[in-house]
Design a protein around this motif. Structure first.
Motif, short mmCIF file in Angstrom:
data_model
loop_
_atom_site.label_atom_id
_atom_site.label_comp_id
_atom_site.label_asym_id
_atom_site.label_seq_id
_atom_site.Cartn_x
_atom_site.Cartn_y
_atom_site.Cartn_z
N MET A 1 0.84 -1.19 0.00
CA MET A 1 0.00 0.00 0.00
C MET A 1 0.88 1.24 0.00
O MET A 1 1.93 1.28 0.60
N ALA A 2 0.39 2.25 -0.65
CA ALA A 2 1.10 3.52 -0.72
C ALA A 2 0.97 4.28 0.60
O ALA A 2 -0.06 4.22 1.26
N GLU A 3 2.03 4.96 0.98
CA GLU A 3 1.99 5.85 2.12
C GLU A 3 1.77 7.26 1.58
O GLU A 3 2.56 7.75 0.78
N TRP A 4 0.67 7.89 1.99
CA TRP A 4 0.29 9.20 1.46
C TRP A 4 0.79 10.31 2.38
O TRP A 4 0.62 10.24 3.58
N ILE A 5 1.38 11.34 1.80
CA ILE A 5 1.89 12.50 2.52
C ILE A 5 1.10 13.71 2.06
O ILE A 5 0.95 13.94 0.85
N ASN A 6 0.59 14.50 3.01
CA ASN A 6 -0.15 15.71 2.65
C ASN A 6 0.77 16.63 1.85
O ASN A 6 1.92 16.86 2.24
N VAL A 7 0.28 17.15 0.74
CA VAL A 7 1.06 18.04 -0.12
C VAL A 7 1.56 19.25 0.67
O VAL A 7 2.65 19.76 0.41
N LYS A 8 0.77 19.70 1.65
CA LYS A 8 1.19 20.84 2.48
C LYS A 8 2.50 20.55 3.22
O LYS A 8 3.22 21.47 3.57
N ASP A 9 2.79 19.28 3.46
CA ASP A 9 3.95 18.89 4.26
C ASP A 9 5.20 18.57 3.44
O ASP A 9 6.24 18.25 4.01
N ILE A 10 5.13 18.66 2.12
CA ILE A 10 6.32 18.37 1.32
C ILE A 10 7.12 19.66 1.12
O ILE A 10 6.57 20.76 1.09
N ALA A 11 8.42 19.51 0.98
CA ALA A 11 9.30 20.66 0.75
C ALA A 11 9.14 21.16 -0.68
O ALA A 11 8.88 20.37 -1.60
N ASP A 12 9.28 22.46 -0.85
CA ASP A 12 9.19 23.03 -2.20
C ASP A 12 10.22 22.42 -3.14
O ASP A 12 9.98 22.26 -4.32
N GLY A 13 11.38 22.08 -2.61
CA GLY A 13 12.46 21.51 -3.43
C GLY A 13 12.43 20.01 -3.56
O GLY A 13 13.31 19.43 -4.21
N ALA A 14 11.42 19.33 -2.97
CA ALA A 14 11.31 17.88 -3.08
C ALA A 14 11.13 17.49 -4.55
O ALA A 14 10.45 18.20 -5.30
N LYS A 15 11.74 16.39 -4.95
CA LYS A 15 11.66 15.93 -6.34
C LYS A 15 10.74 14.72 -6.44
O LYS A 15 10.87 13.77 -5.68
N PHE A 16 9.82 14.76 -7.40
CA PHE A 16 8.91 13.65 -7.65
C PHE A 16 9.03 13.28 -9.13
O PHE A 16 9.12 14.14 -9.99
N TYR A 17 9.01 11.98 -9.37
CA TYR A 17 9.26 11.44 -10.71
C TYR A 17 7.99 10.81 -11.29
O TYR A 17 7.03 10.56 -10.57
N ALA A 18 8.03 10.52 -12.59
CA ALA A 18 6.93 9.79 -13.22
C ALA A 18 6.70 8.51 -12.42
O ALA A 18 7.64 7.85 -11.99
N GLY A 19 5.45 8.19 -12.17
CA GLY A 19 5.09 7.03 -11.36
C GLY A 19 4.62 7.41 -9.98
O GLY A 19 4.01 6.60 -9.29
N ALA A 20 4.88 8.65 -9.55
CA ALA A 20 4.35 9.12 -8.27
C ALA A 20 2.85 9.28 -8.41
O ALA A 20 2.33 9.57 -9.50
N ALA A 21 2.13 9.09 -7.33
CA ALA A 21 0.67 9.19 -7.34
C ALA A 21 0.22 10.36 -6.49
O ALA A 21 0.86 10.69 -5.48
N ILE A 22 -0.87 10.99 -6.90
CA ILE A 22 -1.48 12.08 -6.15
C ILE A 22 -2.93 11.71 -5.89
O ILE A 22 -3.66 11.33 -6.81
N ARG A 23 -3.33 11.77 -4.63
CA ARG A 23 -4.72 11.50 -4.25
C ARG A 23 -5.37 12.82 -3.88
O ARG A 23 -4.85 13.56 -3.05
N ILE A 24 -6.51 13.10 -4.49
CA ILE A 24 -7.27 14.31 -4.22
C ILE A 24 -8.52 13.92 -3.43
O ILE A 24 -9.29 13.07 -3.87
N MET A 25 -8.69 14.56 -2.29
CA MET A 25 -9.86 14.32 -1.44
C MET A 25 -10.62 15.64 -1.28
O MET A 25 -10.01 16.70 -1.14
N PRO A 26 -11.95 15.60 -1.31
CA PRO A 26 -12.70 16.84 -1.14
C PRO A 26 -12.67 17.28 0.32
O PRO A 26 -12.60 16.46 1.23
N THR A 27 -12.69 18.58 0.53
CA THR A 27 -12.83 19.12 1.88
C THR A 27 -14.32 19.32 2.14
O THR A 27 -15.12 19.32 1.18
#
Length: 107
Positions: A1-27
């Motif tokens: 299973m994927a470990e999901w990290i809130n986008v707010k908590d990632i560093a601006d300089g963090a590098k993400f490559y093809a194959g990374a996943a983004i989950r969008i949840m409604p507020t």
């Protein structure tokens, strides 16, 4: 299973490559506003853009929306920066989470 990290908590300089996943949840605000995102969210895969190597595509993997491209992320070489992901996905109507990779089962 994927470990999901809130986008707010990632560093601006963090590098993400093809194959990374983004989950969008409604507020709650997004649901009240009639946001298109279902309550269980949507998952997108960062993938190469065959026609424009300056960008990655974010392609939906979730049933009913599969194959839809929600946005294009500006590339820096072979990765996208956390600041670009934040720019595209931070909103009061949705909450975004990222995983460095996702497991895909072919049935």
């Amino acid at each position: 299973m994927a470990e999901w990290i809130n986008v707010k908590d990632i560093a601006d300089g963090a590098k993400f490559y093809a194959g990374a996943a983004i989950r969008i949840m409604p507020t709650p605000c997004g649901l009240e506003e009639g946001n298109f995102i279902p309550e269980n969210g949507l998952v997108y895969l960062i993938s190469d853009n065959a026609s424009d190597k300056s960008y990655f595509n974010c392609v939906c993997l979730s049933a009913g929306e599969e194959g839809n491209v929600i946005c294009r992320l500006e590339r820096k070489g072979n990765y996208v920066l956390g600041s670009e992901i934040k720019r595209m996905f931070e909103s009061e109507l949705q909450e975004a989470f990222i995983s460095k990779s996702i497991e895909i089962a072919v049935i």
